[in-house]
Design a protein around this motif. Sequence first.
Motif, mmCIF file in Angstrom:
data_model
loop_
_atom_site.group_PDB
_atom_site.id
_atom_site.type_symbol
_atom_site.label_atom_id
_atom_site.label_comp_id
_atom_site.label_asym_id
_atom_site.label_seq_id
_atom_site.Cartn_x
_atom_site.Cartn_y
_atom_site.Cartn_z
ATOM 1 N N LEU A 83 0.827 -1.206 0.000
ATOM 2 C CA LEU A 83 0.000 0.000 0.000
ATOM 3 C C LEU A 83 0.863 1.258 0.000
ATOM 4 C CD1 LEU A 83 -2.719 -1.169 2.510
ATOM 5 C CD2 LEU A 83 -3.082 -0.619 0.115
ATOM 6 N N ALA A 84 2.109 1.077 -0.427
ATOM 7 C CA ALA A 84 3.034 2.195 -0.541
ATOM 8 C C ALA A 84 3.441 2.749 0.812
ATOM 9 C CB ALA A 84 2.485 3.305 -1.437
ATOM 10 N N GLN B 113 7.173 3.305 8.238
ATOM 11 C CA GLN B 113 5.735 3.342 8.516
ATOM 12 C C GLN B 113 5.206 1.948 8.807
ATOM 13 O OE1 GLN B 113 4.763 5.249 4.832
ATOM 14 N NE2 GLN B 113 4.247 7.186 5.833
ATOM 15 N N ARG C 87 2.678 2.854 -5.058
ATOM 16 C CA ARG C 87 1.502 3.716 -5.064
ATOM 17 C C ARG C 87 0.776 3.545 -6.400
ATOM 18 N NH1 ARG C 87 3.977 8.737 -3.701
ATOM 19 N NH2 ARG C 87 4.265 7.902 -1.613
ATOM 20 N N LYS D 163 -7.082 -3.977 12.504
ATOM 21 C CA LYS D 163 -7.594 -2.642 12.820
ATOM 22 C C LYS D 163 -9.044 -2.600 12.376
ATOM 23 C CE LYS D 163 -3.200 -0.462 11.403
ATOM 24 N NZ LYS D 163 -2.700 0.420 12.434
ATOM 25 N N TYR E 286 -5.639 3.269 5.546
ATOM 26 C CA TYR E 286 -4.201 3.083 5.800
ATOM 27 C C TYR E 286 -3.317 3.670 4.697
ATOM 28 C CZ TYR E 286 0.226 0.957 7.024
ATOM 29 O OH TYR E 286 1.541 0.769 7.352
ATOM 30 N N GLY E 287 -3.628 3.270 3.464
ATOM 31 C CA GLY E 287 -2.792 3.692 2.339
ATOM 32 C C GLY E 287 -2.763 5.202 2.177
ATOM 33 N N ARG F 190 -3.291 7.371 4.686
ATOM 34 C CA ARG F 190 -2.599 7.958 5.841
ATOM 35 C C ARG F 190 -1.092 7.850 5.683
ATOM 36 N NH1 ARG F 190 -6.823 5.711 10.161
ATOM 37 N NH2 ARG F 190 -8.182 7.533 10.275
ATOM 38 N N VAL F 191 -0.599 6.700 5.227
ATOM 39 C CA VAL F 191 0.854 6.608 5.076
ATOM 40 C C VAL F 191 1.342 7.505 3.952
ATOM 41 C CG1 VAL F 191 1.080 4.284 6.040
ATOM 42 C CG2 VAL F 191 0.793 4.557 3.571
ATOM 43 N N ASN F 192 0.415 7.905 3.085
ATOM 44 C CA ASN F 192 0.819 8.837 2.044
ATOM 45 C C ASN F 192 0.540 10.280 2.439
ATOM 46 O OD1 ASN F 192 1.941 7.272 -0.220
ATOM 47 N ND2 ASN F 192 0.004 6.199 -0.041
ATOM 48 N N ARG G 110 -4.334 13.758 5.756
ATOM 49 C CA ARG G 110 -4.805 13.949 7.130
ATOM 50 C C ARG G 110 -6.270 14.390 7.149
ATOM 51 N NH1 ARG G 110 -1.794 11.396 8.164
ATOM 52 N NH2 ARG G 110 0.308 11.454 9.023
ATOM 53 N N ARG H 282 -9.016 -1.458 0.043
ATOM 54 C CA ARG H 282 -7.835 -0.856 0.648
ATOM 55 C C ARG H 282 -6.811 -0.502 -0.434
ATOM 56 N NH1 ARG H 282 -4.813 -4.693 4.905
ATOM 57 N NH2 ARG H 282 -4.280 -5.786 2.994
ATOM 58 N N VAL I 136 -5.713 3.881 -2.655
ATOM 59 C CA VAL I 136 -4.468 4.573 -2.993
ATOM 60 C C VAL I 136 -4.521 5.118 -4.431
ATOM 61 C CG1 VAL I 136 -1.940 4.306 -2.982
ATOM 62 C CG2 VAL I 136 -3.319 2.974 -1.421
#
Lengths: 297, 253
Positions: free
Chosen positions: A187-188, A193, B87, B101, B109-110, B112-114, B117, B162, B166
């Motif tokens: 998921l990159a 992370q 990505r 979760k 998730y994808g 947020r890690v990118n 916000r 999920r 992205v």
Amino acid sequence: MTKNRLRQLKERAVKGFFFTHGILSTLVLLGIFALLLYTAVPAFRDIRVGEFLTTKLWDPTSPLKPVYGILSQIMSTLLVTAGALVIAIPIGVGVAAYLSDVAHWRVREIVKPIVEILAGIPSVVVGFLGIVLVGPFLAKISGQSHGLNALNGSLLLAIMSLPTIISISEDSLSAVPQVYSEASLALAGSRWQTLVRVKIPAALSGIIAAVMLGMGRAIGETMTVLMATGNARSFPTSFFQSVRTMTSNIAIELGEVPYYTTHYYALFAVGLVLFIMTFIVNLIADVVLRKYQEREL
Amino acid sequence: MDPRPKIETRNLDFFYGSKQALIKLNIACPEKRVTAIIGPSGCGKSTFIRTLNRMNDVVAGSRVQGKILIDGRDIHGSGMDVVDLRRRVGMVFQKPNPFPKSIYDNVAYGLRVNGVRSRDRLDETVERSLRAAALWDEVKDRLRENAFALSGGQQQRLCIARALAVEPEVMLFDEPCSAIDPIATAKIENLIQRMKNDYTVVIVTHNMQQAARVSDHTAFLMLGELIEFGETKTMFTAPSQKLTEDYITGRFG
């Protein structure tokens, strides 16, 4: 037919064997608690429990009026332990994460056993290091005449609890299913992370257990703090002050105390309080763990 | 007329240590089409699909030779960041692997890690992705529940949602239906077919009917080598290779 009977018998014998062992360890534990209780309770014929727990002064040999207050010792124990954890948790989890996620497997194969061997260093040797190495260093940076203080104890206890924290945290991080990390990477997510958002949360129960075990070692450790913390019977107000923990107090006084006196019983009462404290710590850890696992599934 | 290839491999070799798993593969997956990779167990089909988003990077002792191009750019080239690549190339795995979760947090998730916000944007993307994965109606009232409470088929659709969140260009499916029941499988096949309007899809499957149902092109691999590649229709009705014919008709497998 007889073969079957024989197998059943064997099965039952093996079951009984292990059952006895399980029961035995529980009995021993209960026995210790009973003995502690039995020897501690007489102390409270002469001391009020409330006073015992809330008085700062511990002066059992005063010719005028002996005072039995363990608040200073409780606070000293908590201070030294808390200091040790503040140092040991970030380092321990950091090293565990490094070993499980970053280090080449060959590095891990070498470093992890070495870390585990560290756990076997006798506490008296660690205490010795506290006197000749950490003490003078702390004296130098703080400008005091000596470095036998709470911080010294915390540093040594941190070192002593690190092997446990590192080893068990690393085990639980490595046990996080590969599919979680793969999902995160796909998921990159970066490796960092993936570690912070997926692996550490998934391994949290193990990490908490590791910290609790490390804490258990720190709270109960006697020889090291006895040698390194200076043993002043004062109420601790800073990390640069000499302190006397509950364990050191018992160790120092129990050898010289007349048997079956209030002082003697009071020392066992200190032990009982310590026992209850560690019991509560373990209980909390257990509840936290259980809550966390429920949320998991 | 075929659209241009989105993904192309040129003389792709892959090694686990000294064992060669892929041998000189030249496969081109056309844009906005479904390409199926079939072949007997151990033929390298999973290894192949995992090279496309560099998932094999984490396998110790593995080595890639040859080229993999996405939009004509080498994914091992110096200008290509592996996080960036992933990505653009999403992946769904063999076994459903949601995080421990909540449903919402899994899909978010994808993003947020990118670095996303914004609450609104997260909410909006989570809903859109779950709708696209045909899961929204089943979970919209329990987004805060743990993903493990879902059935296997739902979990797999959650993993698809999920990955879609992205907004990748390519979707890789590594035997996505091998661990779920036939009805859930049908739902996921429908999804895959709809997906080709927006995505380039590559799917590994050991189920020939599935390849025939969902794909436009099929590559048949055996022992790491490409035996035949072509339009699925042609391949399943008139294969040019004897081996392909034997495999498709179930003479070995």
